[in-house]
Write an enzyme that holds these catalytic residues in place. Structure first.
Site, PDB file in Angstrom:
ATOM      1  N   HIS A  94       3.260  11.563  -9.451  1.00  0.00           N
ATOM      2  CA  HIS A  94       4.254  11.518 -10.521  1.00  0.00           C
ATOM      3  C   HIS A  94       4.412  12.916 -11.120  1.00  0.00           C
ATOM      4  O   HIS A  94       3.602  13.335 -11.960  1.00  0.00           O
ATOM      5  CB  HIS A  94       3.818  10.549 -11.621  1.00  0.00           C
ATOM      6  CG  HIS A  94       3.798   9.116 -11.212  1.00  0.00           C
ATOM      7  ND1 HIS A  94       4.950   8.400 -10.928  1.00  0.00           N
ATOM      8  CD2 HIS A  94       2.768   8.244 -11.036  1.00  0.00           C
ATOM      9  CE1 HIS A  94       4.627   7.157 -10.607  1.00  0.00           C
ATOM     10  NE2 HIS A  94       3.314   7.040 -10.659  1.00  0.00           N
ATOM     11  N   HIS A 104       5.433   7.959  -2.800  1.00  0.00           N
ATOM     12  CA  HIS A 104       4.339   7.045  -2.452  1.00  0.00           C
ATOM     13  C   HIS A 104       4.162   7.065  -0.940  1.00  0.00           C
ATOM     14  O   HIS A 104       5.133   7.120  -0.183  1.00  0.00           O
ATOM     15  CB  HIS A 104       4.671   5.626  -2.909  1.00  0.00           C
ATOM     16  CG  HIS A 104       3.872   4.557  -2.228  1.00  0.00           C
ATOM     17  ND1 HIS A 104       4.398   3.763  -1.232  1.00  0.00           N
ATOM     18  CD2 HIS A 104       2.580   4.170  -2.366  1.00  0.00           C
ATOM     19  CE1 HIS A 104       3.468   2.918  -0.802  1.00  0.00           C
ATOM     20  NE2 HIS A 104       2.356   3.150  -1.471  1.00  0.00           N
ATOM     21  N   ARG A 108      -2.880   2.108   6.272  1.00  0.00           N
ATOM     22  CA  ARG A 108      -4.022   1.200   6.128  1.00  0.00           C
ATOM     23  C   ARG A 108      -4.309   0.468   7.438  1.00  0.00           C
ATOM     24  O   ARG A 108      -3.429   0.298   8.291  1.00  0.00           O
ATOM     25  CB  ARG A 108      -3.768   0.192   5.006  1.00  0.00           C
ATOM     26  CG  ARG A 108      -2.492  -0.617   5.191  1.00  0.00           C
ATOM     27  CD  ARG A 108      -2.174  -1.439   3.947  1.00  0.00           C
ATOM     28  NE  ARG A 108      -0.927  -2.177   4.104  1.00  0.00           N
ATOM     29  CZ  ARG A 108       0.273  -1.687   3.812  1.00  0.00           C
ATOM     30  NH1 ARG A 108       0.379  -0.457   3.340  1.00  0.00           N
ATOM     31  NH2 ARG A 108       1.359  -2.415   3.978  1.00  0.00           N
ATOM     32  N   HIS A 173      13.727  -9.404  -9.747  1.00  0.00           N
ATOM     33  CA  HIS A 173      14.116  -9.798 -11.093  1.00  0.00           C
ATOM     34  C   HIS A 173      15.106  -8.822 -11.720  1.00  0.00           C
ATOM     35  O   HIS A 173      15.798  -9.165 -12.681  1.00  0.00           O
ATOM     36  CB  HIS A 173      12.873  -9.946 -11.987  1.00  0.00           C
ATOM     37  CG  HIS A 173      12.096  -8.685 -12.170  1.00  0.00           C
ATOM     38  ND1 HIS A 173      11.315  -8.138 -11.177  1.00  0.00           N
ATOM     39  CD2 HIS A 173      11.978  -7.859 -13.243  1.00  0.00           C
ATOM     40  CE1 HIS A 173      10.746  -7.033 -11.630  1.00  0.00           C
ATOM     41  NE2 HIS A 173      11.129  -6.839 -12.881  1.00  0.00           N
ATOM     42  N   GLY A 257     -11.550  -5.008  -6.087  1.00  0.00           N
ATOM     43  CA  GLY A 257     -11.603  -3.562  -5.917  1.00  0.00           C
ATOM     44  C   GLY A 257     -11.806  -2.828  -7.242  1.00  0.00           C
ATOM     45  O   GLY A 257     -11.855  -3.435  -8.318  1.00  0.00           O
TER      46      GLY A 257
END
Length: 298
Positions: A94, A104, A108, A173, A257
């Protein structure tokens, strides 16, 4: 399948990216090693109040558990209840300057195991860009670099992963995208481990090429309180997505986590307003009309 090979790559990727970002900022990242009582641990590397980055992190984690959480089996319900190991590098940066976009990236690897059954493994990841003030050349550059990362793996792969990203990073939303997208993939196990691993590596290896030229173009643009105010408002959308929809955040929280590492993706200064809309014809309005839409940037 060689999990050690994947882990070695991920830790090297973390170190390489941090080195480049420290050069950009001129400040050092804080390194924080942690262990998880249920199994595994990680290395969280954070920067706060830097010269360029207001907050950001490049985290590595390798965790194990007795049962995959719901967020990891949503697309594979037959794996529910299996023990697992999960490892990855997750990055969110940021910048302070509102003209420099947030970025971002995540790569993984999961292995699901069950006594008497063959192990199941898959890769996931991607990268996406969230501008507060839109520049077409920046969006085009980012998407072209994403396409370059995937070109060796088939002519249709970039189009599929770009569409997947547009659909994934969408706030239902709000009925709007989080940013200008990029690429996203998950549950990748075909055609074989070596190909999937090579694709994941290519995504991780292209992050710097995708992002740094944009930072260098925008970091010295002058801004004032009005631009910072709009940046804080739009950062609210980032928080909403990460806490409501993001599978990585949900997996981290559901699997017990480390909360500080999981929530490092959240920006430090955020604002919400009731039913606010930008004035027509402003740069803020142009973000909505010209950039927060699923365009074919390349």
């Amino acid at each position: 399948m060689d999990t050690g090979l994947v882990k070695d790559y991920l830790t090297e990727l973390q170190g390489w990216i941090i080195g480049r970002l420290e050069e950009l900022d001129g400040s050092a990242f804080r390194r924080d090693e942690w262990t998880r009582p249920e199994g595994g641990g990680g290395i969280s590397c954070l920067i706060e109040d830097g010269n360029l980055f207001e907050r950001g992190g490049v985290n590595f984690s390798h965790v194990t558990g007795n049962a995959l959480p719901a967020s990891a089996t949503a697309a594979r319900p037959e794996l529910a209840g299996r023990s697992f190991q999960a490892m990855g590098v997750s990055l969110v940066m940021h910048p302070r300057n509102p003209y420099v976009p947030t970025v971002h990236m995540n790569v993984r690897f999961f292995v699901a195991q069950k006594s008497g059954a063959e192990s199941v493994s898959w890769f996931g990841g991607g990268m996406d860009l969230t501008p507060y003030y839109g520049f077409e050349e920046d969006a085009v550059h980012f998407h072209r670099t994403c396409r370059k990362a995937l070109e060796p793996f088939g002519a249709d792969v970039h189009a599929r992963f770009k569409k997947w990203c547009d659909e994934y990073f969408f706030l239902k939303h709000r009925k709007e995208p989080r940013g200008v997208g990029g690429i996203f993939f998950d549950d990748l196990s075909e055609p074989d481990f070596d190909t999937c691993f090579a694709l994941a590596r290519s995504v991780g290896d292209h992050l710097i090429d995708a992002y740094v030229p944009i930072v260098e173009r925008r970091r010295d643009l002058p801004f004032g309180e009005a631009e910072r105010d709009f940046q804080a408002y739009r950062r609210g959308r980032y928080v909403e997505f990460n806490l409501v929809y993001d599978r990585g955040t949900l997996f981290g929280l559901q699997s017990g986590g480390r909360t500080e590492s999981i929530l490092m993706s959240l920006p430090p200064v955020v604002k919400w307003r009731y039913d606010w809309k930008p004035a027509p014809g402003t740069p803020e309005a142009r973000l909505y009309t010209d950039f927060l839409t699923a365009r074919d940037w390349v």
